[in-house]
Design an enzyme around this catalytic site. Structure first.
Site, PDB file in Angstrom:
ATOM      1  N   ASP A   1       1.491  25.649 -36.813  1.00 44.49           N
ATOM      2  CA  ASP A   1       2.869  25.197 -36.625  1.00 44.49           C
ATOM      3  C   ASP A   1       3.651  25.498 -37.900  1.00 44.49           C
ATOM      4  O   ASP A   1       4.334  26.515 -38.001  1.00 44.49           O
ATOM      5  CB  ASP A   1       2.853  23.698 -36.310  1.00 44.49           C
ATOM      6  CG  ASP A   1       4.238  23.057 -36.217  1.00 44.49           C
ATOM      7  OD1 ASP A   1       5.249  23.762 -36.399  1.00 44.49           O
ATOM      8  OD2 ASP A   1       4.320  21.845 -35.965  1.00 44.49           O
ATOM      9  N   LYS A  43       8.577  26.755 -32.379  1.00 45.57           N
ATOM     10  CA  LYS A  43       9.748  25.884 -32.401  1.00 45.57           C
ATOM     11  C   LYS A  43      10.943  26.741 -32.778  1.00 45.57           C
ATOM     12  O   LYS A  43      10.920  27.416 -33.810  1.00 45.57           O
ATOM     13  CB  LYS A  43       9.574  24.756 -33.416  1.00 45.57           C
ATOM     14  CG  LYS A  43       8.481  23.758 -33.059  1.00 45.57           C
ATOM     15  CD  LYS A  43       8.300  22.734 -34.162  1.00 45.57           C
ATOM     16  CE  LYS A  43       7.209  21.729 -33.798  1.00 45.57           C
ATOM     17  NZ  LYS A  43       6.895  20.834 -34.929  1.00 45.57           N
ATOM     18  N   SER A 101       4.141  13.588 -27.374  1.00 44.68           N
ATOM     19  CA  SER A 101       3.654  13.461 -28.744  1.00 44.68           C
ATOM     20  C   SER A 101       3.789  12.004 -29.174  1.00 44.68           C
ATOM     21  O   SER A 101       4.875  11.420 -29.080  1.00 44.68           O
ATOM     22  CB  SER A 101       4.457  14.375 -29.676  1.00 44.68           C
ATOM     23  OG  SER A 101       4.015  14.246 -31.003  1.00 44.68           O
ATOM     24  N   GLU A 142      -3.816  20.884 -34.399  1.00 44.60           N
ATOM     25  CA  GLU A 142      -2.600  21.531 -34.880  1.00 44.60           C
ATOM     26  C   GLU A 142      -2.441  21.346 -36.391  1.00 44.60           C
ATOM     27  O   GLU A 142      -2.502  20.225 -36.896  1.00 44.60           O
ATOM     28  CB  GLU A 142      -1.383  20.958 -34.152  1.00 44.60           C
ATOM     29  CG  GLU A 142      -0.087  21.673 -34.484  1.00 44.60           C
ATOM     30  CD  GLU A 142       1.090  21.115 -33.698  1.00 44.60           C
ATOM     31  OE1 GLU A 142       2.198  21.633 -33.881  1.00 44.60           O
ATOM     32  OE2 GLU A 142       0.909  20.165 -32.913  1.00 44.60           O
ATOM     33  N   LYS A 182      -0.529  14.397 -27.271  1.00 37.86           N
ATOM     34  CA  LYS A 182      -0.763  14.818 -28.650  1.00 37.86           C
ATOM     35  C   LYS A 182      -0.710  13.593 -29.543  1.00 37.86           C
ATOM     36  O   LYS A 182       0.244  12.813 -29.490  1.00 37.86           O
ATOM     37  CB  LYS A 182       0.283  15.839 -29.105  1.00 37.86           C
ATOM     38  CG  LYS A 182       0.118  16.252 -30.568  1.00 37.86           C
ATOM     39  CD  LYS A 182       0.993  17.445 -30.929  1.00 37.86           C
ATOM     40  CE  LYS A 182       2.400  17.044 -31.292  1.00 37.86           C
ATOM     41  NZ  LYS A 182       3.167  18.186 -31.862  1.00 37.86           N
ATOM     42  N   ASP A 205      -2.521  16.447 -34.128  1.00 38.95           N
ATOM     43  CA  ASP A 205      -1.636  17.146 -35.057  1.00 38.95           C
ATOM     44  C   ASP A 205      -1.751  16.471 -36.418  1.00 38.95           C
ATOM     45  O   ASP A 205      -1.433  15.291 -36.572  1.00 38.95           O
ATOM     46  CB  ASP A 205      -0.194  17.089 -34.545  1.00 38.95           C
ATOM     47  CG  ASP A 205       0.776  17.857 -35.431  1.00 38.95           C
ATOM     48  OD1 ASP A 205       0.324  18.520 -36.384  1.00 38.95           O
ATOM     49  OD2 ASP A 205       1.987  17.786 -35.171  1.00 38.95           O
ATOM     50  N   GLY A 234       8.155  20.118 -30.464  1.00 36.41           N
ATOM     51  CA  GLY A 234       9.384  19.340 -30.496  1.00 36.41           C
ATOM     52  C   GLY A 234       9.718  18.865 -31.897  1.00 36.41           C
ATOM     53  O   GLY A 234       8.844  18.725 -32.750  1.00 36.41           O
ATOM     54  N   LYS A 293      -0.721  12.146 -33.450  1.00 30.32           N
ATOM     55  CA  LYS A 293      -0.575  12.399 -34.871  1.00 30.32           C
ATOM     56  C   LYS A 293      -1.741  11.719 -35.594  1.00 30.32           C
ATOM     57  O   LYS A 293      -2.095  10.572 -35.281  1.00 30.32           O
ATOM     58  CB  LYS A 293       0.754  11.849 -35.393  1.00 30.32           C
ATOM     59  CG  LYS A 293       1.985  12.525 -34.797  1.00 30.32           C
ATOM     60  CD  LYS A 293       2.175  13.937 -35.345  1.00 30.32           C
ATOM     61  CE  LYS A 293       3.468  14.553 -34.862  1.00 30.32           C
ATOM     62  NZ  LYS A 293       3.712  15.896 -35.442  1.00 30.32           N
TER      63      LYS A 293
END
Length: 375
Positions: free
Chosen positions: A242, A266, A139, A217, A165, A192, A294, A167
Protein backbone atom coordinates in the site's frame (compact mmCIF):
# COMPACT_ATOMS: atom_id res chain seq x y z
CA UNK A 1 -14.03 16.56 -27.64
CA UNK A 2 -13.73 20.32 -28.03
CA UNK A 3 -11.31 22.36 -25.96
CA UNK A 4 -11.87 22.55 -22.22
CA UNK A 5 -11.07 25.88 -20.60
CA UNK A 6 -11.21 26.05 -16.80
CA UNK A 7 -12.82 29.38 -15.92
CA UNK A 8 -13.10 28.98 -12.17
CA UNK A 9 -11.79 26.82 -9.30
CA UNK A 10 -13.48 26.80 -5.89
CA UNK A 11 -11.77 25.21 -2.90
CA UNK A 12 -14.18 24.17 -0.14
CA UNK A 13 -12.58 23.14 3.17
CA UNK A 14 -14.76 20.82 5.24
CA UNK A 15 -14.53 19.11 8.63
CA UNK A 16 -16.79 16.08 9.11
CA UNK A 17 -16.96 14.13 12.35
CA UNK A 18 -16.53 10.37 12.04
CA UNK A 19 -19.28 8.30 13.66
CA UNK A 20 -16.58 6.35 15.51
CA UNK A 21 -12.87 7.10 16.08
CA UNK A 22 -10.66 5.14 13.65
CA UNK A 23 -7.37 3.81 15.07
CA UNK A 24 -4.37 2.42 13.17
CA UNK A 25 -0.77 1.66 14.15
CA UNK A 26 0.15 5.30 13.46
CA UNK A 27 -2.71 7.24 15.03
CA UNK A 28 -6.40 7.77 15.82
CA UNK A 29 -8.77 9.93 13.76
CA UNK A 30 -11.99 11.49 15.03
CA UNK A 31 -12.62 14.08 12.31
CA UNK A 32 -12.15 14.23 8.55
CA UNK A 33 -10.52 17.55 7.55
CA UNK A 34 -10.33 17.84 3.75
CA UNK A 35 -11.00 19.83 0.59
CA UNK A 36 -13.61 19.53 -2.11
CA UNK A 37 -12.20 20.91 -5.36
CA UNK A 38 -14.86 22.35 -7.68
CA UNK A 39 -13.89 23.24 -11.25
CA UNK A 40 -16.08 25.08 -13.75
CA UNK A 41 -15.45 25.23 -17.50
CA UNK A 42 -16.33 27.86 -20.12
CA UNK A 43 -19.85 26.41 -20.51
CA UNK A 44 -20.58 26.29 -16.77
CA UNK A 45 -20.09 22.52 -16.51
CA UNK A 46 -18.82 21.48 -13.07
CA UNK A 47 -16.54 18.75 -11.80
CA UNK A 48 -15.70 17.72 -8.24
CA UNK A 49 -12.66 16.13 -6.60
CA UNK A 50 -11.72 15.40 -2.99
CA UNK A 51 -8.44 15.51 -1.05
CA UNK A 52 -7.52 12.60 1.21
CA UNK A 53 -4.43 13.77 3.14
CA UNK A 54 -4.59 13.68 6.93
CA UNK A 55 -3.83 16.68 9.20
CA UNK A 56 -0.58 15.00 10.33
CA UNK A 57 1.98 13.39 7.96
CA UNK A 58 1.56 9.86 9.36
CA UNK A 59 0.51 8.09 6.17
CA UNK A 60 2.61 10.03 3.66
CA UNK A 61 4.50 13.33 3.83
CA UNK A 62 1.37 15.22 2.71
CA UNK A 63 -1.04 16.99 5.05
CA UNK A 64 -4.22 19.03 4.70
CA UNK A 65 -2.15 22.21 4.86
CA UNK A 66 0.45 21.12 2.30
CA UNK A 67 -2.39 20.11 -0.03
CA UNK A 68 -3.80 23.63 0.27
CA UNK A 69 -0.42 25.19 -0.48
CA UNK A 70 0.32 23.03 -3.53
CA UNK A 71 -3.18 23.32 -4.98
CA UNK A 72 -3.36 27.09 -4.53
CA UNK A 73 0.20 28.03 -5.44
CA UNK A 74 1.02 25.56 -8.21
CA UNK A 75 -1.79 23.33 -9.52
CA UNK A 76 -4.46 25.95 -10.08
CA UNK A 77 -2.05 28.19 -12.06
CA UNK A 78 -1.06 25.16 -14.16
CA UNK A 79 -4.74 24.36 -14.72
CA UNK A 80 -5.35 27.92 -15.94
CA UNK A 81 -2.20 27.89 -18.07
CA UNK A 82 -3.79 26.52 -21.26
CA UNK A 83 -6.88 24.68 -22.57
CA UNK A 84 -6.86 20.89 -22.88
CA UNK A 85 -9.03 18.20 -24.45
CA UNK A 86 -8.54 15.25 -22.08
CA UNK A 87 -7.86 14.80 -18.31
CA UNK A 88 -4.67 12.85 -19.04
CA UNK A 89 -3.18 16.09 -20.38
CA UNK A 90 -3.74 17.68 -16.97
CA UNK A 91 -1.84 14.85 -15.30
CA UNK A 92 1.02 15.39 -17.74
CA UNK A 93 1.00 19.12 -16.97
CA UNK A 94 1.25 18.39 -13.23
CA UNK A 95 4.42 16.30 -13.73
CA UNK A 96 6.51 19.44 -13.31
CA UNK A 97 5.53 19.31 -9.62
CA UNK A 98 7.30 16.50 -7.76
CA UNK A 99 5.22 14.07 -5.67
CA UNK A 100 2.35 15.80 -3.78
CA UNK A 101 0.16 13.04 -5.21
CA UNK A 102 -2.85 13.69 -3.00
CA UNK A 103 -3.02 17.33 -4.01
CA UNK A 104 -2.76 16.35 -7.68
CA UNK A 105 -5.40 13.63 -7.35
CA UNK A 106 -7.91 16.04 -5.80
CA UNK A 107 -7.63 18.44 -8.73
CA UNK A 108 -7.33 15.78 -11.43
CA UNK A 109 -10.38 14.00 -9.99
CA UNK A 110 -12.45 17.14 -10.48
CA UNK A 111 -11.25 17.34 -14.10
CA UNK A 112 -12.21 13.70 -14.77
CA UNK A 113 -15.69 14.36 -13.32
CA UNK A 114 -16.08 17.47 -15.48
CA UNK A 115 -14.91 15.54 -18.55
CA UNK A 116 -17.40 12.73 -17.91
CA UNK A 117 -20.18 15.27 -17.37
CA UNK A 118 -19.33 16.97 -20.69
CA UNK A 119 -19.41 13.53 -22.35
CA UNK A 120 -22.75 12.76 -20.64
CA UNK A 121 -21.30 9.41 -19.52
CA UNK A 122 -20.62 7.78 -16.13
CA UNK A 123 -17.04 8.27 -14.98
CA UNK A 124 -16.68 4.50 -14.63
CA UNK A 125 -17.48 4.04 -18.33
CA UNK A 126 -15.23 6.90 -19.41
CA UNK A 127 -12.18 5.30 -17.76
CA UNK A 128 -12.95 1.81 -19.11
CA UNK A 129 -14.85 0.24 -16.21
CA UNK A 130 -16.71 -2.98 -16.97
CA UNK A 131 -18.58 -3.75 -13.75
CA UNK A 132 -22.07 -2.80 -12.68
CA UNK A 133 -21.46 -3.69 -9.03
CA UNK A 134 -18.37 -4.12 -6.89
CA UNK A 135 -17.81 -6.34 -3.87
CA UNK A 136 -16.87 -4.46 -0.73
CA UNK A 137 -15.28 -5.29 2.56
CA UNK A 138 -14.93 -3.28 5.72
CA UNK A 139 -11.86 -1.92 7.50
CA UNK A 140 -11.93 -2.02 11.30
CA UNK A 141 -9.53 0.05 13.39
CA UNK A 142 -7.69 -1.18 16.48
CA UNK A 143 -10.17 -1.63 19.34
CA UNK A 144 -9.89 -1.29 23.11
CA UNK A 145 -10.65 -4.99 23.62
CA UNK A 146 -10.95 -8.18 21.57
CA UNK A 147 -14.52 -8.65 22.76
CA UNK A 148 -15.40 -5.22 21.35
CA UNK A 149 -13.70 -6.13 18.07
CA UNK A 150 -15.63 -9.41 17.82
CA UNK A 151 -18.87 -7.52 18.43
CA UNK A 152 -18.08 -5.06 15.61
CA UNK A 153 -17.11 -7.87 13.22
CA UNK A 154 -20.37 -9.70 13.98
CA UNK A 155 -22.36 -6.60 13.12
CA UNK A 156 -20.58 -6.15 9.77
CA UNK A 157 -20.87 -9.84 8.88
CA UNK A 158 -24.63 -9.58 9.48
CA UNK A 159 -24.70 -6.50 7.23
CA UNK A 160 -23.21 -8.60 4.43
CA UNK A 161 -19.68 -7.26 3.99
CA UNK A 162 -17.64 -9.76 1.99
CA UNK A 163 -14.28 -9.30 3.70
CA UNK A 164 -13.03 -7.88 6.99
CA UNK A 165 -9.72 -6.02 7.33
CA UNK A 166 -8.24 -5.63 10.79
CA UNK A 167 -5.72 -2.97 11.71
CA UNK A 168 -2.88 -4.50 13.74
CA UNK A 169 0.40 -3.59 15.45
CA UNK A 170 2.92 -5.48 17.59
CA UNK A 171 1.22 -6.55 20.79
CA UNK A 172 -2.22 -6.39 19.19
CA UNK A 173 -1.94 -8.99 16.46
CA UNK A 174 -1.59 -12.77 16.90
CA UNK A 175 -3.61 -13.06 20.10
CA UNK A 176 -6.35 -10.93 18.57
CA UNK A 177 -6.33 -13.01 15.37
CA UNK A 178 -6.57 -16.24 17.36
CA UNK A 179 -9.75 -15.02 19.05
CA UNK A 180 -11.24 -13.69 15.82
CA UNK A 181 -10.54 -16.93 13.94
CA UNK A 182 -12.10 -18.95 16.75
CA UNK A 183 -15.30 -16.95 16.37
CA UNK A 184 -15.21 -16.64 12.56
CA UNK A 185 -13.35 -19.69 11.15
CA UNK A 186 -14.43 -19.14 7.52
CA UNK A 187 -14.55 -15.35 7.32
CA UNK A 188 -12.47 -13.80 4.49
CA UNK A 189 -9.97 -11.92 6.62
CA UNK A 190 -6.93 -9.73 6.07
CA UNK A 191 -4.74 -7.57 8.29
CA UNK A 192 -3.12 -4.17 7.77
CA UNK A 193 0.01 -3.26 9.72
CA UNK A 194 0.66 0.21 8.26
CA UNK A 195 4.44 -0.44 8.40
CA UNK A 196 4.47 -1.41 12.10
CA UNK A 197 6.98 -4.30 11.79
CA UNK A 198 10.57 -4.96 10.70
CA UNK A 199 12.42 -8.08 9.59
CA UNK A 200 13.40 -8.56 13.23
CA UNK A 201 9.77 -9.65 13.66
CA UNK A 202 10.00 -12.32 10.95
CA UNK A 203 9.35 -15.26 13.28
CA UNK A 204 6.23 -13.55 14.58
CA UNK A 205 5.14 -12.63 11.06
CA UNK A 206 5.51 -16.26 9.92
CA UNK A 207 2.86 -17.20 12.49
CA UNK A 208 0.32 -15.21 10.50
CA UNK A 209 0.28 -18.13 8.03
CA UNK A 210 -1.68 -20.09 10.64
CA UNK A 211 -4.75 -17.89 10.22
CA UNK A 212 -5.43 -18.41 6.49
CA UNK A 213 -5.53 -14.70 5.68
CA UNK A 214 -6.27 -13.24 2.26
CA UNK A 215 -3.22 -11.02 2.71
CA UNK A 216 -1.00 -9.04 5.08
CA UNK A 217 -1.02 -5.42 4.00
CA UNK A 218 2.17 -3.31 4.29
CA UNK A 219 3.87 -5.08 7.19
CA UNK A 220 7.25 -3.35 6.74
CA UNK A 221 8.55 0.15 6.03
CA UNK A 222 6.62 2.50 3.76
CA UNK A 223 9.62 3.01 1.45
CA UNK A 224 10.82 -0.60 1.33
CA UNK A 225 10.85 -3.16 -1.48
CA UNK A 226 13.90 -5.32 -0.63
CA UNK A 227 12.88 -6.44 2.86
CA UNK A 228 9.31 -7.05 1.71
CA UNK A 229 10.72 -9.37 -0.97
CA UNK A 230 12.74 -11.23 1.67
CA UNK A 231 9.67 -11.55 3.87
CA UNK A 232 7.35 -12.63 1.04
CA UNK A 233 9.77 -15.43 0.10
CA UNK A 234 9.28 -16.89 3.59
CA UNK A 235 5.52 -16.47 3.91
CA UNK A 236 2.67 -18.48 2.44
CA UNK A 237 0.31 -15.55 3.03
CA UNK A 238 0.40 -12.96 0.21
CA UNK A 239 1.85 -9.58 1.05
CA UNK A 240 -0.07 -6.58 -0.27
CA UNK A 241 1.75 -3.29 -0.71
CA UNK A 242 0.00 0.00 0.00
CA UNK A 243 2.20 2.86 1.28
CA UNK A 244 5.13 1.68 -0.88
CA UNK A 245 3.22 2.16 -4.15
CA UNK A 246 3.09 5.79 -5.30
CA UNK A 247 3.72 5.40 -9.03
CA UNK A 248 3.64 3.08 -12.01
CA UNK A 249 7.41 2.77 -11.58
CA UNK A 250 6.99 1.63 -7.95
CA UNK A 251 4.56 -1.01 -9.17
CA UNK A 252 7.04 -2.38 -11.70
CA UNK A 253 9.78 -2.46 -9.05
CA UNK A 254 7.63 -4.31 -6.50
CA UNK A 255 6.51 -6.94 -8.99
CA UNK A 256 10.00 -7.43 -10.45
CA UNK A 257 11.53 -7.97 -6.99
CA UNK A 258 8.72 -10.19 -5.72
CA UNK A 259 7.95 -7.74 -2.90
CA UNK A 260 4.25 -8.59 -2.95
CA UNK A 261 1.58 -10.71 -4.64
CA UNK A 262 -1.24 -8.17 -4.36
CA UNK A 263 -1.37 -4.38 -4.75
CA UNK A 264 -3.70 -1.90 -3.12
CA UNK A 265 -4.55 1.03 -5.41
CA UNK A 266 -5.71 4.28 -3.84
CA UNK A 267 -6.41 7.11 -6.26
CA UNK A 268 -5.12 9.75 -3.86
CA UNK A 269 -1.90 7.96 -3.00
CA UNK A 270 -0.86 7.45 -6.64
CA UNK A 271 -1.71 10.94 -7.86
CA UNK A 272 -5.02 10.46 -9.63
CA UNK A 273 -7.10 8.30 -11.92
CA UNK A 274 -4.65 8.44 -14.85
CA UNK A 275 -1.82 6.87 -12.82
CA UNK A 276 -4.22 4.45 -11.11
CA UNK A 277 -5.32 3.18 -14.53
CA UNK A 278 -1.70 2.66 -15.61
CA UNK A 279 -0.98 0.68 -12.44
CA UNK A 280 -4.16 -1.37 -12.94
CA UNK A 281 -3.27 -2.19 -16.54
CA UNK A 282 0.27 -3.25 -15.66
CA UNK A 283 -0.96 -5.48 -12.82
CA UNK A 284 -3.49 -7.04 -15.19
CA UNK A 285 -0.70 -7.82 -17.66
CA UNK A 286 1.27 -9.52 -14.85
CA UNK A 287 -1.79 -11.26 -13.33
CA UNK A 288 -1.38 -9.42 -10.03
CA UNK A 289 -4.72 -8.93 -8.23
CA UNK A 290 -5.55 -5.39 -7.14
CA UNK A 291 -8.15 -3.87 -4.87
CA UNK A 292 -9.27 -0.36 -3.97
CA UNK A 293 -8.25 0.88 -0.54
CA UNK A 294 -9.97 3.58 1.44
CA UNK A 295 -8.86 6.83 3.06
CA UNK A 296 -12.00 7.61 5.11
CA UNK A 297 -13.36 9.48 2.08
CA UNK A 298 -16.53 11.52 2.07
CA UNK A 299 -18.96 11.09 -0.82
CA UNK A 300 -16.99 12.65 -3.67
CA UNK A 301 -13.83 10.68 -2.97
CA UNK A 302 -15.92 7.56 -2.38
CA UNK A 303 -17.51 8.02 -5.83
CA UNK A 304 -14.10 8.27 -7.50
CA UNK A 305 -13.02 5.08 -5.74
CA UNK A 306 -16.12 3.29 -7.02
CA UNK A 307 -15.31 4.37 -10.56
CA UNK A 308 -11.73 3.07 -10.46
CA UNK A 309 -12.85 -0.16 -8.77
CA UNK A 310 -15.10 -0.86 -11.78
CA UNK A 311 -11.97 -1.75 -13.82
CA UNK A 312 -11.67 -5.50 -14.43
CA UNK A 313 -8.47 -6.32 -12.50
CA UNK A 314 -10.01 -5.15 -9.23
CA UNK A 315 -10.82 -8.75 -8.32
CA UNK A 316 -10.74 -8.48 -4.50
CA UNK A 317 -13.32 -6.70 -2.31
CA UNK A 318 -12.38 -3.08 -1.68
CA UNK A 319 -12.77 -0.69 1.24
CA UNK A 320 -15.34 1.57 -0.43
CA UNK A 321 -18.15 0.73 1.95
CA UNK A 322 -21.40 2.60 2.59
CA UNK A 323 -21.41 6.29 3.54
CA UNK A 324 -23.24 5.60 6.80
CA UNK A 325 -20.39 3.35 7.92
CA UNK A 326 -18.40 6.54 8.64
CA UNK A 327 -20.65 9.61 8.63
CA UNK A 328 -24.03 10.53 10.08
CA UNK A 329 -24.71 12.51 6.88
CA UNK A 330 -22.64 12.53 3.69
CA UNK A 331 -22.20 15.40 1.23
CA UNK A 332 -23.72 13.61 -1.78
CA UNK A 333 -27.23 12.58 -2.82
CA UNK A 334 -28.00 9.75 -2.79
CA UNK A 335 -25.44 8.45 -0.31
CA UNK A 336 -23.36 5.37 -1.17
CA UNK A 337 -25.24 2.30 0.06
CA UNK A 338 -24.29 -1.36 0.37
CA UNK A 339 -26.58 -4.37 -0.16
CA UNK A 340 -25.43 -7.93 0.53
CA UNK A 341 -21.78 -6.94 0.30
CA UNK A 342 -22.03 -5.09 -3.00
CA UNK A 343 -22.22 -1.45 -4.06
CA UNK A 344 -23.91 -0.41 -7.28
CA UNK A 345 -21.81 1.57 -9.77
CA UNK A 346 -23.85 4.71 -10.57
CA UNK A 347 -24.84 5.06 -14.20
CA UNK A 348 -25.54 8.80 -14.19
CA UNK A 349 -23.08 11.18 -15.85
CA UNK A 350 -19.87 12.08 -14.03
CA UNK A 351 -19.30 10.60 -10.61
CA UNK A 352 -22.98 9.66 -10.60
CA UNK A 353 -23.98 11.55 -7.47
CA UNK A 354 -25.19 15.10 -6.81
CA UNK A 355 -23.61 17.39 -4.25
CA UNK A 356 -25.82 17.90 -1.19
CA UNK A 357 -25.10 21.62 -0.91
CA UNK A 358 -26.94 21.97 2.39
CA UNK A 359 -24.71 19.30 3.96
CA UNK A 360 -21.56 20.66 2.33
CA UNK A 361 -22.25 24.15 3.66
CA UNK A 362 -22.98 22.73 7.11
CA UNK A 363 -19.53 21.10 7.24
CA UNK A 364 -17.63 23.86 5.40
CA UNK A 365 -15.17 25.96 7.42
CA UNK A 366 -13.57 27.90 4.54
CA UNK A 367 -14.12 28.71 0.87
CA UNK A 368 -11.77 30.28 -1.68
CA UNK A 369 -12.49 31.14 -5.32
CA UNK A 370 -10.05 31.58 -8.22
CA UNK A 371 -11.16 33.05 -11.55
CA UNK A 372 -9.16 32.53 -14.71
CA UNK A 373 -8.70 36.11 -15.87
CA UNK A 374 -6.95 35.01 -19.08
CA UNK A 375 -9.82 32.82 -20.30
Amino acid sequence: MSEIVIKKVILHRLVMQLKNPFSTSFGTFKDKDFFIVEVVDQHGTQGFGESVAFPVPWYTEETVETNAHVIESFLIPLLFDAPFTHPEQVGQRFQSIRRNNMAKAAVEGAIWDLYANRSNLPLAKVIGGTKQTIDVGVSIGIQSSTSKLVEIISQHVQEGYKRVKLKIKPGQDLEVLAEVRKKFPNLPLMVDANSAYTLKDIDRLKEFDNFHLQMIEQPLAHDDFIDHAKLQSQLETPICLDESIHTYSDTKTAIALGSCRIINIKVGRVGGITEAKKIHDYCASRKIPVWCGGMLEAGVGRAHSLAIASLPQFTLPGDTSASNRYFAKDIIRPEVTMTNGTVQIPMQAGIGYQIDWEALEEYRIDKKVWNNMEA
